[in-house]
Motif scaffolding. Structure first.
Motif, PDB file in Angstrom:
ATOM      1  N   ARG A 147       0.778  -1.131   0.403  1.00 35.45           N
ATOM      2  CA  ARG A 147      -0.211   0.315   0.111  1.00 35.45           C
ATOM      3  C   ARG A 147       0.686   1.179  -0.166  1.00 35.45           C
ATOM      4  N   ASN A 148       0.855   2.303  -0.503  1.00 33.86           N
ATOM      5  CA  ASN A 148       1.681   3.516  -1.239  1.00 33.86           C
ATOM      6  C   ASN A 148       1.383   4.251   0.629  1.00 33.86           C
ATOM      7  N   HIS A 149       2.529   4.508   0.934  1.00 34.62           N
ATOM      8  CA  HIS A 149       3.128   5.185   2.584  1.00 34.62           C
ATOM      9  C   HIS A 149       4.443   5.939   2.476  1.00 34.62           C
ATOM     10  N   ARG A 150       4.267   6.341   3.290  1.00 29.02           N
ATOM     11  CA  ARG A 150       5.594   6.990   3.294  1.00 29.02           C
ATOM     12  C   ARG A 150       6.578   6.663   3.647  1.00 29.02           C
ATOM     13  N   GLY A 151       6.622   5.089   4.395  1.00 28.47           N
ATOM     14  CA  GLY A 151       8.043   4.802   4.097  1.00 28.47           C
ATOM     15  C   GLY A 151       8.984   3.795   2.901  1.00 28.47           C
ATOM     16  N   LEU A 152       7.531   3.957   2.006  1.00 30.50           N
ATOM     17  CA  LEU A 152       8.377   3.635   0.968  1.00 30.50           C
ATOM     18  C   LEU A 152       9.127   5.287   0.416  1.00 30.50           C
ATOM     19  N   TYR A 153       9.318   6.291   0.800  1.00 32.34           N
ATOM     20  CA  TYR A 153       9.951   7.206  -0.255  1.00 32.34           C
ATOM     21  C   TYR A 153      10.513   8.852   1.004  1.00 32.34           C
ATOM     22  N   ALA A 154       9.767   8.368   1.466  1.00 32.99           N
ATOM     23  CA  ALA A 154      10.333   9.252   3.375  1.00 32.99           C
ATOM     24  C   ALA A 154      11.546  10.103   3.021  1.00 32.99           C
ATOM     25  N   ALA A 155      12.791   8.657   3.047  1.00 38.65           N
ATOM     26  CA  ALA A 155      14.400   8.818   3.138  1.00 38.65           C
ATOM     27  C   ALA A 155      15.079   8.975   2.230  1.00 38.65           C
ATOM     28  N   HIS A 156      13.827   9.416   0.773  1.00 31.29           N
ATOM     29  CA  HIS A 156      14.702  10.633  -0.329  1.00 31.29           C
ATOM     30  C   HIS A 156      13.968  11.631  -0.176  1.00 31.29           C
ATOM     31  N   MET A 157      13.135  12.384   0.306  1.00 29.89           N
ATOM     32  CA  MET A 157      12.139  13.485  -0.113  1.00 29.89           C
ATOM     33  C   MET A 157      13.729  14.803  -0.025  1.00 29.89           C
ATOM     34  N   PRO A 158      13.769  15.506  -0.676  1.00 31.01           N
ATOM     35  CA  PRO A 158      14.580  16.292  -0.683  1.00 31.01           C
ATOM     36  C   PRO A 158      14.908  17.233   0.654  1.00 31.01           C
ATOM     37  N   GLY A 159      16.076  17.564   1.269  1.00 29.68           N
ATOM     38  CA  GLY A 159      16.198  18.159   2.367  1.00 29.68           C
ATOM     39  C   GLY A 159      16.194  20.088   1.756  1.00 29.68           C
ATOM     40  N   SER A 160      16.414  20.424   3.107  1.00 32.77           N
ATOM     41  CA  SER A 160      16.973  21.560   3.309  1.00 32.77           C
ATOM     42  C   SER A 160      17.843  22.513   3.304  1.00 32.77           C
ATOM     43  N   ALA A 161      18.892  22.683   3.026  1.00 36.00           N
ATOM     44  CA  ALA A 161      19.729  23.297   3.522  1.00 36.00           C
ATOM     45  C   ALA A 161      20.404  25.305   3.200  1.00 36.00           C
ATOM     46  N   ALA A 162      20.777  25.474   4.525  1.00 31.98           N
ATOM     47  CA  ALA A 162      21.077  27.021   4.217  1.00 31.98           C
ATOM     48  C   ALA A 162      22.041  27.679   3.054  1.00 31.98           C
ATOM     49  N   SER A 163      22.975  26.565   2.297  1.00 33.23           N
ATOM     50  CA  SER A 163      23.355  26.795   1.684  1.00 33.23           C
ATOM     51  C   SER A 163      22.313  26.792  -0.204  1.00 33.23           C
ATOM     52  N   GLN A 164      21.813  26.208   0.168  1.00 31.63           N
ATOM     53  CA  GLN A 164      20.922  26.318  -0.944  1.00 31.63           C
ATOM     54  C   GLN A 164      20.383  27.733  -1.868  1.00 31.63           C
ATOM     55  N   HIS A 165      20.674  27.518  -3.029  1.00 25.31           N
ATOM     56  CA  HIS A 165      19.844  28.204  -4.084  1.00 25.31           C
ATOM     57  C   HIS A 165      18.820  28.007  -4.998  1.00 25.31           C
ATOM     58  N   LYS A 166      18.557  28.725  -5.749  1.00 28.46           N
ATOM     59  CA  LYS A 166      17.811  28.197  -6.267  1.00 28.46           C
ATOM     60  C   LYS A 166      18.013  26.851  -7.747  1.00 28.46           C
ATOM     61  N   TYR A 167      18.792  26.795  -8.249  1.00 29.39           N
ATOM     62  CA  TYR A 167      19.542  25.846  -9.193  1.00 29.39           C
ATOM     63  C   TYR A 167      19.486  24.262  -8.240  1.00 29.39           C
ATOM     64  N   THR A 168      19.822  24.744  -7.414  1.00 25.32           N
ATOM     65  CA  THR A 168      20.306  23.641  -6.688  1.00 25.32           C
ATOM     66  C   THR A 168      19.303  22.656  -6.390  1.00 25.32           C
ATOM     67  N   ARG A 169      17.947  23.754  -5.741  1.00 25.81           N
ATOM     68  CA  ARG A 169      16.392  23.116  -6.001  1.00 25.81           C
ATOM     69  C   ARG A 169      16.271  22.683  -7.219  1.00 25.81           C
ATOM     70  N   GLY A 170      17.077  22.863  -8.064  1.00 29.22           N
ATOM     71  CA  GLY A 170      16.234  22.038  -9.262  1.00 29.22           C
ATOM     72  C   GLY A 170      15.668  22.785 -10.336  1.00 29.22           C
ATOM     73  N   HIS A 171      15.447  22.809 -11.707  1.00 27.97           N
ATOM     74  CA  HIS A 171      15.119  23.780 -13.111  1.00 27.97           C
ATOM     75  C   HIS A 171      14.069  22.729 -13.458  1.00 27.97           C
ATOM     76  N   LEU A 172      12.649  22.887 -13.189  1.00 28.35           N
ATOM     77  CA  LEU A 172      11.969  21.553 -14.147  1.00 28.35           C
ATOM     78  C   LEU A 172      11.265  22.366 -15.356  1.00 28.35           C
ATOM     79  N   VAL A 173      11.204  22.499 -16.284  1.00 25.44           N
ATOM     80  CA  VAL A 173      10.931  22.349 -17.409  1.00 25.44           C
ATOM     81  C   VAL A 173       9.460  21.645 -18.200  1.00 25.44           C
ATOM     82  N   VAL A 174       8.077  22.340 -18.186  1.00 30.20           N
ATOM     83  CA  VAL A 174       7.419  21.722 -18.895  1.00 30.20           C
ATOM     84  C   VAL A 174       6.409  22.670 -19.915  1.00 30.20           C
ATOM     85  N   PHE A 175       6.387  22.055 -20.450  1.00 31.36           N
ATOM     86  CA  PHE A 175       5.785  22.414 -22.117  1.00 31.36           C
ATOM     87  C   PHE A 175       4.463  22.339 -22.710  1.00 31.36           C
ATOM     88  N   SER A 176       4.366  23.515 -22.691  1.00 28.50           N
ATOM     89  CA  SER A 176       2.924  24.131 -22.984  1.00 28.50           C
ATOM     90  C   SER A 176       2.722  23.742 -24.581  1.00 28.50           C
TER      91      SER A 176
END
Length: 487
Positions: A217-246
């Motif tokens: 059954r889908n549950h948090r234990g399947l993915y929680a350890a892989h969720m991206p974290g936050s750090a003071a040193s992050q900036h916008k590019y280290t958080r990923g750049h998503l492209v959506v085609f229109s």
């Protein structure tokens, strides 16, 4: 002991678990007595005003559970009448029957009356074929009389493997099962036919409740350890750049839904790559989301040289199927994860081998088909009535080297390596236009942030459902992004 409510066990695997428990020295009759006691407890708790328990007993261990429950219900002061078959000699069911002698009447003798509650202990998960004619007639009488049903393990007539009725099937108000859930408890329409689920611990050790069939059954234990974290040193590019085609002007809203969802789930930048004709209308709606005009393959090829682009969603409202295939081919060469949704899926109807070749190697493709899209892509799998939805999703995932999110009230997330999860708690309010575009954007945003593909899909489906619960009844797709839960 704590019971694992996330593992799903096939009926065959459950039989092996029962055997392993007996082989380890656990008293199998003691397990049956515990199971029957749980059934009786649910009947007494949920139907305190019932006047008669109509206990339907099959010839196997499910019937044995029924005999135990019948005896306990009679001891509680309730009138009890049994219908069905004598148990097979020599087993635990025969022992349970011997401890509660008395008549077992033919099915045809039951006449519904006010105050009846049926305890369906006929077959449970052990039957994967249509019920007999006399049982079918009883099921029809119970349905006409609206007699409430408590099912033992599974409503008789329901496949524990596929969640599909094999013919006539009880519709239970409550289902009492033991040790582990089966796929049929979560897959539709089985989930509705089971009513309220009661998963009970009867004493089988957790170490035995395992299966080589890696489905949960889908549950948090399947993915929680892989969720991206936050750090003071992050900036916008280290958080990923998503492209959506229109897509074109008239259908550009779908891409906006995906893009906003990707931004809300934490992507540092999101860009809508729009056809030039749609740029102005996108500009009137978008603020935090950037835009880029992409006219053709040549312009996309130039842009894909930017190594900071980390994830792509293509398909929502895209329209041009030939261009969708060409763009997808370029995205495959770019080496970043891709979510293919809506028109992006339809573009490869009849061309799934071509799609699989594009994404050979490391798994980095997510396909998000609803039932109609799945059928257009995988008609042979969709038409195979012997397969469950889990089987179909797994086969498609293997064939495409992709994670497949087979959407619906019972969304199945499947990976090429055989892992699968069934999501069974999304609210019905998600059945609204555009909600799939939001899901594609959530998964795309998580992929852009670096999550592994299967885990990102599981997390995305869960977050999508949570957003709908937060938005409440009457939601529209535009409401969902604002309610996406924080990571």
């Amino acid at each position: 002991m704590a019971i694992d409510r996330t593992v799903l066990v096939s009926p065959d695997a459950m039989g092996q678990i029962d055997k392993a428990a007996a082989d380890s020295g656990i008293d199998s009759f003691g397990l049956m007595r515990s199971a029957g006691a749980h059934v009786a407890a649910v009947v007494l708790a949920r139907f305190p005003q019932a006047q008669r328990a109509v206990v339907l007993c099959g010839p196997g261990n499910n019937g044995g559970d029924g005999h135990v429950a019948a005896k306990l219900l009679e001891r509680s002061g309730m009138e009890v009448q049994r219908f069905g078959m004598e148990p097979k000699p020599g087993g635990d069911a025969a022992r349970a029957r011997a401890l509660f002698p008395g008549d077992i009447c033919p099915f045809a003798d039951w006449r519904p009356r006010a105050g009846d509650v049926i305890v369906d202990a006929l077959f449970g998960a052990g039957l994967d074929r249509p019920v007999s004619g006399d049982v079918e007639a009883l099921i029809e009488r119970a349905g006409r009389a609206k007699t409430p049903v408590v099912a033992v393990d599974l409503p008789s007539g329901l496949s524990g493997r596929t969640g599909e009725p094999t013919g006539a099937c009880f519709r239970a108000l409550h289902t009492v099962t033991f040790a582990a859930l089966k796929p049929g408890h979560l897959l539709m329409p089985g989930r509705e036919l089971c009513g309220e689920m009661h998963l009970c611990d009867i004493g089988i050790p957790a170490r035995l409740i395992a299966s080589d069939d890696t489905v949960w059954r889908n549950h948090r234990g399947l993915y929680a350890a892989h969720m991206p974290g936050s750090a003071a040193s992050q900036h916008k590019y280290t958080r990923g750049h998503l492209v959506v085609f229109s897509g074109p002007l008239i259908s550009s809203g779908a891409a906006r839904l995906s893009a906003m969802a990707g931004l809300r789930c934490g992507a540092g930048l999101v860009t809508v790559a729009a056809q030039p004709s749609a740029v102005m209308v996108q500009a009137t709606h978008l603020t935090a989301i950037m835009q880029r005009a992409i006219r053709d393959v040549a312009e996309l090829t130039d842009w894909l040289g930017d190594s900071r682009l980390s994830g792509f969603v293509i398909g929502p409202g895209f329209g041009d199927l030939e261009k969708a295939r060409a763009y997808t081919s370029l995205l495959a060469e770019a080496g970043q994860p891709v979510v293919l949704d809506a028109d992006g899926l339809t573009a490869f109807a009849g061309k799934t081998e071509e799609l699989a070749e594009l994404f050979a190697g490391e798994t980095r493709l997510v396909l998000t088909p609803h039932e109609g899209e799945f059928r257009r892509l995988f008609a042979d799998l969709a038409d195979d009535v012997t397969l469950s939805k889990i089987d179909r999703a797994r086969a498609a995932a293997r064939a495409q080297n992709a994670v497949v999110v087979y959407k619906g009230a019972d969304s199945v997330i499947a990976a090429p390596d055989g892992r699968a999860a069934v999501n069974a708690d999304a609210p019905a309010s998600l059945a609204t236009a555009g909600s799939g575009d939001v899901l594609a954007g959530i998964i795309g945003g998580l992929l852009a942030r670096g999550m592994p593909v299967f885990e990102a899909a599981c997390a995305g489906v869960a977050m999508h459902g949570e957003a709908a619960r937060r938005a409440g009844r009457g939601l529209t797709a535009e409401d969902l992004p604002a309610h996406i839960p924080a990571l």
